[in-house]
Design a protein around this motif. Structure first.
Motif: not given
Length: 445
Positions: A140, A145, A231, A234-235
């Motif tokens: 990710w 991310f 992206p 975000e995480l």
């Protein structure tokens, strides 16, 4: 000395494997001995692995009974956070949380302190995952991310929404107990942090305490290989939304569509999402609001609503909120094209012309109205009722559907469905699909 008797007491609390890694974790924290572990030493050691503020909060809990932080910490006491998180009752967890946040016993707690504590748990989880073997977090992160203070703070506030709408500076402890009961995602993240903290420092692989596999961060599949990809989320956004999905859908996200890669085309988007199983939509509008919806069934062109009550709408920025089905109606998924008397586009929730989330077939424009009876506690997703799309992504969740519960095929695919993108383009252009009448018996309409 003190730890000799303490060790005997721990024998009745833990398995032999747990005793082994707890002793190893104690020795590593104290510098190679089972005889001396002070608060300063423990904070310094744990801060290498978890958020320093969480290390300080936890050490405060451990040394609170003595209030002498230079004294040696017994082995039994050292293992209490692990024991509480693995086997403790809600009362034990609440005592642990309150004692970690405040230095004196009160009948109320500070909302801001709770928010900071939750943020430290989230940060600690991401720190642990970033250094864990076999974690999917690196994939990710390599895709772009990230975690910012803003998204981490929004995640914490999102987890706190069950406390109540009118948040005072302090609230009674009974409110905290109720919140713990209603917020399983925090309990799971909290438990994972302390399980990893103790097992990692004790040299354990953690496998013996994973009775039920819970996917916090999903596996990333079919990642885009394009320099144009950036992206939207975000995480912390991924963690928040993944926990809202049905458990069987949390283990895997499959990338399907990005307007930055595939272009601003409704037909291209449909070609990527039709017949792909449950999907997540993420939209960033012109005001940089981020929101979307979870569609639990494969998308198909039809004049009727589809889906079921696991459907969701949500916002991610500027605030994280999730809206579940009310059961008032079943207007979960709508997708139609080339109709003169019905809307042409993709909708979730609400009704025709008054959508919880609407994406027009011309692409680039959408709608989110002020109220939507399909979803509870709903608020308008976008800043403006009629919004313009700045960026959009679609992800499928879970495994690609192949068979139903009886082992039969979910859908028999016709050769006529070979290029869904071209088919969608023809539908938009108003071309009648004469070949639909040539399908073999048993094929989907």
């Amino acid at each position: 000395m003190g730890n000799a008797s303490s060790k005997k007491e721990t024998d009745n609390m833990y398995t032999s494997e747990e005793i082994r890694f707890l002793e190893a974790a104690y020795r590593n924290a104290s510098g190679g001995t089972l005889e001396k572990l002070t608060s300063d030493r423990l904070v310094e050691y744990w801060s290498q692995t978890i958020e320093p503020s969480l290390a300080e909060n936890t050490v405060q809990f451990l040394f609170m009974p003595t209030k002498q932080h230079s004294m040696n910490l017994p082995l039994k006491r050292f293992g209490e956070p692990y024991y509480i998180m693995e086997r403790g009752s809600i009362d034990m967890k609440m005592h642990f949380l309150l004692s970690s946040m405040q230095r004196t016993q009160n009948e109320s707690f500070n909302i801001k302190e709770l928010e900071h504590y939750i943020q430290s748990v989230i940060k600690s989880y991401l720190m642990l995952e970033s250094t864990a073997k076999g974690s999917s977090i690196k994939e990710w992160q390599d895709l772009g991310f990230i975690t910012t203070e803003r998204s981490n703070c929004a995640f914490a506030k999102g987890l706190m929404r069950n406390i109540g709408k009118d948040l005072d500076h302090t609230m009674p402890n009974e409110t905290l107990e109720r919140w713990l009961h209603l917020t399983p995602q925090f309990l799971q993240l909290w438990r994972e942090v302390f399980a990893q903290l103790y097992t990692r420092h004790g040299g354990s692989k953690r496998s013996h305490i994973k009775e039920v596999e819970i996917s916090f961060l999903p596996q990333l599949c079919d990642a885009p290989h394009s320099s144009h990809y950036r992206p939207i989320m975000e995480l912390p956004h991924v963690l928040y939304i993944n926990a809202q999905l049905p458990r069987e859908m949390r283990h895997k996200w499959r990338f399907l569509f990005s307007s930055k890669i595939h272009g601003e085309s409704f037909s291209t988007m449909l070609g990527k999402v039709l017949d792909k199983g449950p999907t997540l939509f993420f939209i960033e509008d012109e005001d940089q609001y981020i929101f979307g919806g979870y569609a639990p069934e494969s998308w198909a062109l039809k004049p009727q609503f589809a889906g079921n009550d696991t459907s969701l709408l949500y916002t991610l920025s500027p605030a994280m909120r999730c809206f579940n089905s009310t059961g008032y109606n079943d207007h979960y998924q709508y997708l139609n094209l080339n109709q003169q008397t019905m809307p042409n586009g993709l909708g979730m929730g609400g009704q025709f012309d008054f959508w919880g989330l609407w994406l027009d077939c011309m692409f680039g424009e959408g709608q989110s109205v002020e109220s939507c009876t399909t979803y509870g506690d709903y608020v308008q997703l976008s800043k403006r009722k009629q919004f313009k799309i700045r960026n959009m992504e679609v992800w499928a969740v879970g495994d690609l559907p192949v068979k139903d519960e009886e082992g039969g095929e979910v859908q028999k695919r016709s050769v006529l469905d070979g290029n869904l993108e071209d088919r969608a383009m023809l539908e938009i252009a108003g071309k009648q699909m004469h070949s639909d009448g040539l399908r073999e018996p048993g094929m989907d309409d």
